[in-house]
Design a protein around this motif. Sequence first.
Motif, PDB file in Angstrom:
ATOM      1  N   GLN A  49       0.831  -1.216   0.000  1.00 10.23           N
ATOM      2  CA  GLN A  49       0.000   0.000   0.000  1.00 10.23           C
ATOM      3  C   GLN A  49       0.859   1.257   0.000  1.00 10.23           C
ATOM      4  O   GLN A  49       0.509   2.254  -0.641  1.00 10.23           O
ATOM      5  CB  GLN A  49      -0.986   0.008   1.161  1.00 10.23           C
ATOM      6  CG  GLN A  49      -2.058   1.064   0.957  1.00 10.23           C
ATOM      7  CD  GLN A  49      -3.151   1.014   1.997  1.00 10.23           C
ATOM      8  OE1 GLN A  49      -2.942   0.554   3.110  1.00 10.23           O
ATOM      9  NE2 GLN A  49      -4.330   1.505   1.638  1.00 10.23           N
ATOM     10  N   ALA A  50       1.987   1.209   0.672  1.00 10.53           N
ATOM     11  CA  ALA A  50       2.906   2.349   0.629  1.00 10.53           C
ATOM     12  C   ALA A  50       3.439   2.538  -0.789  1.00 10.53           C
ATOM     13  O   ALA A  50       3.573   3.672  -1.264  1.00 10.53           O
ATOM     14  CB  ALA A  50       4.044   2.152   1.626  1.00 10.53           C
ATOM     15  N   MET A  51       3.718   1.433  -1.483  1.00 10.26           N
ATOM     16  CA  MET A  51       4.178   1.535  -2.875  1.00 10.26           C
ATOM     17  C   MET A  51       3.071   2.137  -3.739  1.00 10.26           C
ATOM     18  O   MET A  51       3.349   2.984  -4.596  1.00 10.26           O
ATOM     19  CB  MET A  51       4.598   0.170  -3.414  1.00 10.26           C
ATOM     20  CG  MET A  51       5.101   0.225  -4.849  1.00 10.26           C
ATOM     21  SD  MET A  51       6.605   1.222  -5.067  1.00 10.26           S
ATOM     22  CE  MET A  51       7.826   0.075  -4.435  1.00 10.26           C
ATOM     23  N   HIS A  52       1.838   1.721  -3.516  1.00 15.65           N
ATOM     24  CA  HIS A  52       0.728   2.303  -4.280  1.00 15.65           C
ATOM     25  C   HIS A  52       0.672   3.821  -4.041  1.00 15.65           C
ATOM     26  O   HIS A  52       0.487   4.590  -4.980  1.00 15.65           O
ATOM     27  CB  HIS A  52      -0.606   1.653  -3.891  1.00 15.65           C
ATOM     28  CG  HIS A  52      -1.750   2.152  -4.698  1.00 15.65           C
ATOM     29  ND1 HIS A  52      -1.990   1.726  -5.985  1.00 15.65           N
ATOM     30  CD2 HIS A  52      -2.712   3.076  -4.422  1.00 15.65           C
ATOM     31  CE1 HIS A  52      -3.058   2.353  -6.462  1.00 15.65           C
ATOM     32  NE2 HIS A  52      -3.513   3.179  -5.528  1.00 15.65           N
ATOM     33  N   PHE A  53       0.852   4.231  -2.807  1.00 15.05           N
ATOM     34  CA  PHE A  53       0.853   5.653  -2.480  1.00 15.05           C
ATOM     35  C   PHE A  53       1.996   6.373  -3.211  1.00 15.05           C
ATOM     36  O   PHE A  53       1.800   7.459  -3.770  1.00 15.05           O
ATOM     37  CB  PHE A  53       0.988   5.847  -0.960  1.00 15.05           C
ATOM     38  CG  PHE A  53       0.871   7.279  -0.528  1.00 15.05           C
ATOM     39  CD1 PHE A  53      -0.359   7.819  -0.198  1.00 15.05           C
ATOM     40  CD2 PHE A  53       1.992   8.090  -0.437  1.00 15.05           C
ATOM     41  CE1 PHE A  53      -0.474   9.149   0.199  1.00 15.05           C
ATOM     42  CE2 PHE A  53       1.900   9.412  -0.034  1.00 15.05           C
ATOM     43  CZ  PHE A  53       0.656   9.942   0.283  1.00 15.05           C
ATOM     44  N   LEU A  54       3.184   5.772  -3.227  1.00 13.96           N
ATOM     45  CA  LEU A  54       4.315   6.405  -3.915  1.00 13.96           C
ATOM     46  C   LEU A  54       4.042   6.540  -5.411  1.00 13.96           C
ATOM     47  O   LEU A  54       4.362   7.565  -6.015  1.00 13.96           O
ATOM     48  CB  LEU A  54       5.599   5.608  -3.689  1.00 13.96           C
ATOM     49  CG  LEU A  54       6.134   5.568  -2.267  1.00 13.96           C
ATOM     50  CD1 LEU A  54       7.399   4.713  -2.204  1.00 13.96           C
ATOM     51  CD2 LEU A  54       6.395   6.953  -1.717  1.00 13.96           C
ATOM     52  N   VAL A  55       3.452   5.522  -5.996  1.00 12.22           N
ATOM     53  CA  VAL A  55       3.223   5.519  -7.443  1.00 12.22           C
ATOM     54  C   VAL A  55       2.069   6.444  -7.836  1.00 12.22           C
ATOM     55  O   VAL A  55       2.135   7.113  -8.865  1.00 12.22           O
ATOM     56  CB  VAL A  55       2.979   4.080  -7.953  1.00 12.22           C
ATOM     57  CG1 VAL A  55       2.565   4.058  -9.408  1.00 12.22           C
ATOM     58  CG2 VAL A  55       4.245   3.236  -7.755  1.00 12.22           C
ATOM     59  N   THR A  56       1.009   6.500  -6.993  1.00 11.92           N
ATOM     60  CA  THR A  56      -0.197   7.244  -7.384  1.00 11.92           C
ATOM     61  C   THR A  56      -0.454   8.522  -6.595  1.00 11.92           C
ATOM     62  O   THR A  56      -1.217   9.369  -7.040  1.00 11.92           O
ATOM     63  CB  THR A  56      -1.458   6.366  -7.223  1.00 11.92           C
ATOM     64  OG1 THR A  56      -1.654   6.105  -5.827  1.00 11.92           O
ATOM     65  CG2 THR A  56      -1.354   5.078  -8.007  1.00 11.92           C
ATOM     66  N   GLY A  57       0.103   8.611  -5.373  1.00 12.76           N
ATOM     67  CA  GLY A  57      -0.198   9.741  -4.506  1.00 12.76           C
ATOM     68  C   GLY A  57      -1.460   9.552  -3.688  1.00 12.76           C
ATOM     69  O   GLY A  57      -1.920  10.477  -3.026  1.00 12.76           O
ATOM     70  N   ASP A  58      -2.033   8.344  -3.713  1.00 13.72           N
ATOM     71  CA  ASP A  58      -3.266   8.049  -2.986  1.00 13.72           C
ATOM     72  C   ASP A  58      -3.149   6.659  -2.359  1.00 13.72           C
ATOM     73  O   ASP A  58      -2.467   5.789  -2.909  1.00 13.72           O
ATOM     74  CB  ASP A  58      -4.449   8.088  -3.960  1.00 13.72           C
ATOM     75  CG  ASP A  58      -5.782   8.024  -3.248  1.00 13.72           C
ATOM     76  OD1 ASP A  58      -6.243   6.901  -2.970  1.00 13.72           O
ATOM     77  OD2 ASP A  58      -6.357   9.091  -2.962  1.00 13.72           O
ATOM     78  N   ALA A  59      -3.835   6.451  -1.247  1.00 14.18           N
ATOM     79  CA  ALA A  59      -3.757   5.154  -0.570  1.00 14.18           C
ATOM     80  C   ALA A  59      -4.487   4.046  -1.329  1.00 14.18           C
ATOM     81  O   ALA A  59      -4.089   2.882  -1.239  1.00 14.18           O
ATOM     82  CB  ALA A  59      -4.323   5.269   0.850  1.00 14.18           C
ATOM     83  N   TRP A  60      -5.542   4.371  -2.074  1.00 15.47           N
ATOM     84  CA  TRP A  60      -6.333   3.338  -2.736  1.00 15.47           C
ATOM     85  C   TRP A  60      -6.618   3.616  -4.202  1.00 15.47           C
ATOM     86  O   TRP A  60      -6.735   2.684  -4.987  1.00 15.47           O
ATOM     87  CB  TRP A  60      -7.688   3.174  -2.040  1.00 15.47           C
ATOM     88  CG  TRP A  60      -7.565   2.598  -0.675  1.00 15.47           C
ATOM     89  CD1 TRP A  60      -7.658   3.280   0.497  1.00 15.47           C
ATOM     90  CD2 TRP A  60      -7.285   1.251  -0.326  1.00 15.47           C
ATOM     91  NE1 TRP A  60      -7.466   2.429   1.554  1.00 15.47           N
ATOM     92  CE2 TRP A  60      -7.236   1.167   1.074  1.00 15.47           C
ATOM     93  CE3 TRP A  60      -7.069   0.089  -1.067  1.00 15.47           C
ATOM     94  CZ2 TRP A  60      -6.984  -0.018   1.745  1.00 15.47           C
ATOM     95  CZ3 TRP A  60      -6.831  -1.095  -0.393  1.00 15.47           C
ATOM     96  CH2 TRP A  60      -6.792  -1.137   0.993  1.00 15.47           C
ATOM     97  N   GLU A  61      -6.779   4.853  -4.562  1.00 19.52           N
ATOM     98  CA  GLU A  61      -7.223   5.204  -5.911  1.00 19.52           C
ATOM     99  C   GLU A  61      -6.030   5.579  -6.796  1.00 19.52           C
ATOM    100  O   GLU A  61      -4.895   5.413  -6.414  1.00 19.52           O
ATOM    101  CB  GLU A  61      -8.222   6.364  -5.839  1.00 19.52           C
ATOM    102  CG  GLU A  61      -9.444   6.080  -4.990  1.00 19.52           C
ATOM    103  CD  GLU A  61     -10.308   4.951  -5.517  1.00 19.52           C
ATOM    104  OE1 GLU A  61     -10.419   4.792  -6.754  1.00 19.52           O
ATOM    105  OE2 GLU A  61     -10.872   4.220  -4.693  1.00 19.52           O
ATOM    106  N   GLY A  62      -6.342   6.147  -7.930  1.00 20.44           N
ATOM    107  CA  GLY A  62      -5.321   6.603  -8.867  1.00 20.44           C
ATOM    108  C   GLY A  62      -5.780   6.369 -10.285  1.00 20.44           C
ATOM    109  O   GLY A  62      -6.741   5.645 -10.541  1.00 20.44           O
ATOM    110  N   ARG A  63      -5.087   6.986 -11.193  1.00 18.46           N
ATOM    111  CA  ARG A  63      -5.399   6.852 -12.620  1.00 18.46           C
ATOM    112  C   ARG A  63      -4.663   5.656 -13.197  1.00 18.46           C
ATOM    113  O   ARG A  63      -3.613   5.273 -12.710  1.00 18.46           O
ATOM    114  CB  ARG A  63      -4.968   8.098 -13.386  1.00 18.46           C
ATOM    115  CG  ARG A  63      -5.682   9.364 -12.969  1.00 18.46           C
ATOM    116  CD  ARG A  63      -5.060  10.554 -13.646  1.00 18.46           C
ATOM    117  NE  ARG A  63      -3.619  10.487 -13.387  1.00 18.46           N
ATOM    118  CZ  ARG A  63      -2.701  11.252 -13.929  1.00 18.46           C
ATOM    119  NH1 ARG A  63      -3.033  12.177 -14.761  1.00 18.46           N
ATOM    120  NH2 ARG A  63      -1.423  11.132 -13.624  1.00 18.46           N
TER     121      ARG A  63
END
Length: 166
Positions: A49-63
Motif C-alpha cells: 500500500q505504501a508503494m501504491h501511495f508512492l506511485v499514485t499519490g493516494d492510498a487506494w485510488e489513482g489513474r
Amino acid sequence: MGLAMSYLRVPPVLEGEPDPGRIARHVFGDANWRRRGARELFELGWAWQAMHFLVTGDAWEGRQPEADVVCGGRLLTEDGADELGMDVIYLAPDRVKPAADHLAATPFADVARRFDPAAMGRAGVQDAGRLDGAARDKVFKPAYKGLADFFRVAATEGQAVYKVMA
C-alpha cells in the motif's frame, strides 16, 4: 502487520482455460503455487500500500496506468476468498503493457518525492508507522526496480498479472 502482496505472471490462456477466475482457482488452489511459480513470482510483501501511495499519490485510488501497478485490476475472489484463503486481483495483458511502460518511463526519484511517512499515515496507508527515512532507499527503491522488471517481462511475454493479497 497487515496484508502482504505477491505477484504472479501467467499466460492469458493456461492449459486451454481462458477464464481468469478458473485460472486463479487452478493456480492458487495448489498449496505449492509459490514454489511452482517461483520464476514468475514477485513478492512486494507488506509494503504494497505504501508503494501504491508512492506511485499514485493516494492510498487506494489513482489513474491508469499508475494505479494498475498495485491496486488496479479485477477482483476475482469477491465471493471466493474463503475458498482460496486469499484475495486475487487480475490484470489483463492489455493493461499490463501500459503499466510496464509507465514504470519504465518514471524514475524512482520521481515517485520517491512522495515518501512522507506522516502523510502516508494520515492517508491511512497500512504500516506507515513502521516507515523511517531509510525505508525509502532500502525497501522501496529495490521494490520499485523489481516491479518495473517484473512488469517489463510480463508485457514482453504477453502475460497477465495476478496479484495475491494474504
